[in-house]
Design a protein around this motif. Structure first.
Motif, PDB file in Angstrom:
ATOM      1  N   THR A   1       6.339   0.162 -13.779  1.00  0.00           N
ATOM      2  CA  THR A   1       6.117   1.114 -12.679  1.00  0.00           C
ATOM      3  C   THR A   1       4.681   1.001 -12.180  1.00  0.00           C
ATOM      4  N   PRO A   2       4.433   1.254 -10.885  1.00  0.00           N
ATOM      5  CA  PRO A   2       5.454   1.415  -9.858  1.00  0.00           C
ATOM      6  C   PRO A   2       6.039   0.061  -9.470  1.00  0.00           C
ATOM      7  N   SER A   3       7.062   0.067  -8.654  1.00  0.00           N
ATOM      8  CA  SER A   3       7.631  -1.210  -8.200  1.00  0.00           C
ATOM      9  C   SER A   3       6.762  -1.799  -7.084  1.00  0.00           C
ATOM     10  N   HIS A   4       6.100  -0.917  -6.330  1.00  0.00           N
ATOM     11  CA  HIS A   4       5.231  -1.382  -5.260  1.00  0.00           C
ATOM     12  C   HIS A   4       4.018  -0.465  -5.182  1.00  0.00           C
ATOM     13  N   GLN A   5       2.837  -1.062  -5.082  1.00  0.00           N
ATOM     14  CA  GLN A   5       1.594  -0.292  -4.993  1.00  0.00           C
ATOM     15  C   GLN A   5       0.744  -0.878  -3.878  1.00  0.00           C
ATOM     16  N   VAL A   6       0.361  -0.013  -2.954  1.00  0.00           N
ATOM     17  CA  VAL A   6      -0.557  -0.434  -1.889  1.00  0.00           C
ATOM     18  C   VAL A   6      -1.881   0.262  -2.150  1.00  0.00           C
TER      19      VAL A   6
ATOM     20  N   ARG B   1       1.041 -13.011 -13.301  1.00  0.00           N
ATOM     21  CA  ARG B   1       1.111 -12.662 -11.888  1.00  0.00           C
ATOM     22  C   ARG B   1       1.658 -13.851 -11.103  1.00  0.00           C
ATOM     23  N   GLN B   2       2.215 -13.516  -9.941  1.00  0.00           N
ATOM     24  CA  GLN B   2       2.788 -14.543  -9.075  1.00  0.00           C
ATOM     25  C   GLN B   2       2.414 -14.203  -7.639  1.00  0.00           C
ATOM     26  N   ILE B   3       1.549 -15.018  -7.068  1.00  0.00           N
ATOM     27  CA  ILE B   3       1.231 -14.881  -5.655  1.00  0.00           C
ATOM     28  C   ILE B   3       2.449 -15.372  -4.888  1.00  0.00           C
TER      29      ILE B   3
ATOM     30  N   LEU C   1      -8.822  -8.451  -2.044  1.00  0.00           N
ATOM     31  CA  LEU C   1      -7.655  -8.885  -1.268  1.00  0.00           C
ATOM     32  C   LEU C   1      -6.838  -9.929  -2.019  1.00  0.00           C
ATOM     33  N   GLU C   2      -7.549 -10.829  -2.713  1.00  0.00           N
ATOM     34  CA  GLU C   2      -6.854 -11.914  -3.416  1.00  0.00           C
ATOM     35  C   GLU C   2      -6.123 -11.456  -4.675  1.00  0.00           C
ATOM     36  N   ASP C   3      -6.250 -10.182  -5.029  1.00  0.00           N
ATOM     37  CA  ASP C   3      -5.460  -9.641  -6.142  1.00  0.00           C
ATOM     38  C   ASP C   3      -4.036  -9.299  -5.709  1.00  0.00           C
ATOM     39  N   SER C   4      -3.757  -9.372  -4.423  1.00  0.00           N
ATOM     40  CA  SER C   4      -2.404  -9.098  -3.929  1.00  0.00           C
ATOM     41  C   SER C   4      -1.443 -10.114  -4.520  1.00  0.00           C
ATOM     42  N   ALA C   5      -0.447  -9.626  -5.229  1.00  0.00           N
ATOM     43  CA  ALA C   5       0.497 -10.499  -5.929  1.00  0.00           C
ATOM     44  C   ALA C   5       1.571  -9.629  -6.565  1.00  0.00           C
ATOM     45  N   MET C   6       2.572 -10.290  -7.119  1.00  0.00           N
ATOM     46  CA  MET C   6       3.539  -9.607  -7.989  1.00  0.00           C
ATOM     47  C   MET C   6       3.016  -9.725  -9.415  1.00  0.00           C
ATOM     48  N   TYR C   7       2.925  -8.602 -10.103  1.00  0.00           N
ATOM     49  CA  TYR C   7       2.455  -8.599 -11.477  1.00  0.00           C
ATOM     50  C   TYR C   7       3.637  -8.329 -12.397  1.00  0.00           C
ATOM     51  N   PHE C   8       3.852  -9.251 -13.315  1.00  0.00           N
ATOM     52  CA  PHE C   8       4.956  -9.126 -14.256  1.00  0.00           C
ATOM     53  C   PHE C   8       4.424  -8.838 -15.656  1.00  0.00           C
TER      54      PHE C   8
ATOM     55  N   THR D   1       5.608  -5.401 -10.485  1.00  0.00           N
ATOM     56  CA  THR D   1       4.955  -4.484  -9.543  1.00  0.00           C
ATOM     57  C   THR D   1       4.342  -5.333  -8.445  1.00  0.00           C
ATOM     58  N   ARG D   2       4.762  -5.058  -7.221  1.00  0.00           N
ATOM     59  CA  ARG D   2       4.157  -5.781  -6.094  1.00  0.00           C
ATOM     60  C   ARG D   2       2.899  -5.041  -5.679  1.00  0.00           C
ATOM     61  N   LEU D   3       1.749  -5.656  -5.889  1.00  0.00           N
ATOM     62  CA  LEU D   3       0.467  -5.047  -5.516  1.00  0.00           C
ATOM     63  C   LEU D   3       0.000  -5.632  -4.192  1.00  0.00           C
ATOM     64  N   THR D   4      -0.254  -4.737  -3.256  1.00  0.00           N
ATOM     65  CA  THR D   4      -0.782  -5.148  -1.956  1.00  0.00           C
ATOM     66  C   THR D   4      -2.143  -4.499  -1.771  1.00  0.00           C
ATOM     67  N   VAL D   5      -3.162  -5.314  -1.611  1.00  0.00           N
ATOM     68  CA  VAL D   5      -4.521  -4.802  -1.395  1.00  0.00           C
ATOM     69  C   VAL D   5      -4.861  -4.985   0.073  1.00  0.00           C
TER      70      VAL D   5
END
Lengths: 113, 111
Positions: A7-12, A36-38, A84-91, A108-112
């Protein structure tokens, strides 16, 4: 079938803000990981955790990153000042024994921004 | 550090055709794992190979580890639309438990 829950599944988040990504590994697993997976790229190792301490970490896992197992069930990844470059899917992943397959969480999809 | 090369990067097949993805290393691997990631999903562990020349089957999937333990393959017989996704090989280096993933082969199946 046992699952790794994230959790969460998506974080902005805004650039420079701190984020905490949460994971509940499978209960009898002892080895925990963050990857992580960009978007559209390969899965990259960040850190492994065993016996309440970091066992390995990659070059990506710099001083901005930290992990904790605060209460014996949760496993968290903190990014102190997001870029900004931390934006990725974190597993998050866990496994019972060290030399076998991982069970990954759904991420968790992180969008910065 | 150690890396694996996966080929092809993309593969489009007609439903019912076979599919093979290859994973190659310049150095000997102690083990190889295969994962499948559906579009928008997370990697799901398929299998681990450890022994030289090992062959394992899971229904329509056949996994091989080369005799020199430098390459591996995943073969799918008679693909179905449910096989769509990206297939990754991954390995852990000597004395390490972290997995290094290949770049994956993205499989599309045309019905």
């Amino acid at each position: 079938e046992p699952e790794v829950t994230q959790t969460p599944s998506h974080q902005v988040t805004q650039m420079g803000q701190e984020v905490i990504l949460r994971c509940v590994p499978i209960s009898n697993h002892l080895y925990f990981y963050w990857y992580r997976q960009i978007l559209g790229q390969k899965v990259e190792f960040l850190v492994s955790f065993y016996n309440n301490e970091i066992s390995e970490k990659s070059e990506i896992f710099d001083d901005q990153f930290s992990v904790e197992r605060p209460d014996g069930s949760n496993f968290t990844l903190k990014i102190r000042s997001t870029k900004l470059e931390d934006s990725a899917m974190y597993f998050c992943a866990s496994r019972e024994v060290p030399n076998y397959g991982y069970t990954f969480g759904s991420g968790t999809r992180l969008t910065v921004v | 550090g150690q890396q694996v090369m996966q080929i092809p990067q993309y593969q489009h097949v007609q439903e019912g055709e076979d599919f093979t993805t290859y994973c190659n290393s310049s150095t000997t691997l102690s083990n190889i794992q295969w994962y499948k990631q559906r579009p928008g999903g997370h990697p799901v562990f398929l299998i681990q190979l450890v022994k030289s020349g090992e062959v394992k089957k899971q229904k329509r999937l056949t996994f091989q580890f080369g005799e020199a333990k430098k390459n591996s393959s995943l073969h799918i017989t008679a693909t179905q639309t449910t096989d769509v996704g990206t297939y990754f090989c991954a390995f852990s280096g000597a004395g390490s438990y972290q997995l290094t993933f290949g770049k994956g082969t993205k499989l599309s199946v045309i019905p």
